[in-house]
Design a protein around this motif. Structure first.
Motif, PDB file in Angstrom:
ATOM      1  N   ARG A 213     -10.693  -1.902 -10.347  1.00 19.12           N
ATOM      2  CA  ARG A 213     -11.040  -0.828  -9.409  1.00 19.12           C
ATOM      3  C   ARG A 213     -12.393  -0.202  -9.747  1.00 19.12           C
ATOM      4  NH1 ARG A 213      -7.564   0.999  -5.860  1.00 19.12           N
ATOM      5  NH2 ARG A 213      -5.448   0.249  -5.907  1.00 19.12           N
TER       6      ARG A 213
ATOM      7  N   GLU B  14     -13.190  -0.448   0.476  1.00 18.46           N
ATOM      8  CA  GLU B  14     -12.733   0.918   0.737  1.00 18.46           C
ATOM      9  C   GLU B  14     -11.219   0.983   0.873  1.00 18.46           C
ATOM     10  OE1 GLU B  14     -15.081   1.933   4.132  1.00 18.46           O
ATOM     11  OE2 GLU B  14     -16.794   2.532   2.903  1.00 18.46           O
ATOM     12  N   ARG B  15     -10.635  -0.002   1.575  1.00 15.54           N
ATOM     13  CA  ARG B  15      -9.168  -0.043   1.690  1.00 15.54           C
ATOM     14  C   ARG B  15      -8.522  -0.246   0.321  1.00 15.54           C
ATOM     15  NH1 ARG B  15     -10.273  -3.253   6.079  1.00 15.54           N
ATOM     16  NH2 ARG B  15      -9.789  -5.116   4.872  1.00 15.54           N
ATOM     17  N   TYR B  16      -9.108  -1.135  -0.471  1.00 14.92           N
ATOM     18  CA  TYR B  16      -8.576  -1.426  -1.806  1.00 14.92           C
ATOM     19  C   TYR B  16      -8.585  -0.177  -2.685  1.00 14.92           C
ATOM     20  CZ  TYR B  16      -8.297  -3.555  -6.447  1.00 14.92           C
ATOM     21  OH  TYR B  16      -7.931  -3.891  -7.723  1.00 14.92           O
ATOM     22  N   LEU B  17      -9.650   0.588  -2.592  1.00 18.82           N
ATOM     23  CA  LEU B  17      -9.742   1.794  -3.420  1.00 18.82           C
ATOM     24  C   LEU B  17      -8.822   2.906  -2.930  1.00 18.82           C
ATOM     25  CD1 LEU B  17     -13.589   1.812  -4.018  1.00 18.82           C
ATOM     26  CD2 LEU B  17     -11.786   1.184  -5.652  1.00 18.82           C
ATOM     27  N   ARG B  18      -8.471   2.899  -1.645  1.00 15.55           N
ATOM     28  CA  ARG B  18      -7.565   3.920  -1.092  1.00 15.55           C
ATOM     29  C   ARG B  18      -6.095   3.615  -1.370  1.00 15.55           C
ATOM     30  NH1 ARG B  18     -10.599   3.725   3.931  1.00 15.55           N
ATOM     31  NH2 ARG B  18      -9.031   2.265   4.615  1.00 15.55           N
ATOM     32  N   THR B  19      -5.746   2.355  -1.530  1.00 19.37           N
ATOM     33  CA  THR B  19      -4.343   1.966  -1.644  1.00 19.37           C
ATOM     34  C   THR B  19      -3.991   1.535  -3.061  1.00 19.37           C
ATOM     35  OG1 THR B  19      -4.822  -0.332  -1.072  1.00 19.37           O
ATOM     36  CG2 THR B  19      -4.320   1.155   0.750  1.00 19.37           C
TER      37      THR B  19
ATOM     38  N   HIS C  89      -2.089  -3.180  -1.238  1.00 15.57           N
ATOM     39  CA  HIS C  89      -3.224  -4.034  -0.896  1.00 15.57           C
ATOM     40  C   HIS C  89      -2.774  -5.491  -0.741  1.00 15.57           C
ATOM     41  CE1 HIS C  89      -7.323  -5.509  -0.758  1.00 15.57           C
ATOM     42  NE2 HIS C  89      -7.004  -6.366  -1.702  1.00 15.57           N
TER      43      HIS C  89
END
Length: 115
Positions: A6, A60-65, A70
């Motif tokens: 991350r 961005e999705r990876y860092l939010r979930t 993911h």
């Protein structure tokens, strides 16, 4: 599936966004454009995408979930949709074409007995 760290994803995404802003401010500067494209390529490799915009969105999705969420999202995107046409049935597939014949055209010869 092996997931990127991350911290590395966040670092590369920040780098990509920073160079994106610089590139938009000076679009004719070749050095800036090259560095921006390099940062996009790095993000693509890191996220497994072919397009820098897709890679940035995926980062961005990876860092939010969470990692589990993911992976579940990636699995859902790789499956065909319910109403999506799966392709031709096995008996509907086209047969491969006959291999091309090389050499002079053959002349059909008949034996005199066959007339």
């Amino acid at each position: 599936m092996l997931l990127p760290a991350r911290a590395e994803v966040a670092r590369q995404l920040r780098r990509y966004r920073a160079w994106e802003r610089v590139m938009l401010a000076a679009p004719t500067d070749r050095t800036v454009r090259t560095t921006f494209e390099d940062s996009g390529y790095t993000l693509c490799v890191l996220m497994g995408k072919r397009c820098a915009r897709e890679a940035a969105d995926a980062a961005e999705r990876y860092l939010r979930t969470s990692p589990v969420t993911h992976l579940q999202e990636q699995d859902e995107w790789s499956r065909p949709a319910v109403n999506e046409w799966p392709g031709p049935a096995a008996n509907d597939r086209l047969r491969p074409a006959a291999p091309a014949r090389r050499g002079p055209p053959s002349i059909e010869r008949r034996s005199p007995a066959g007339r």
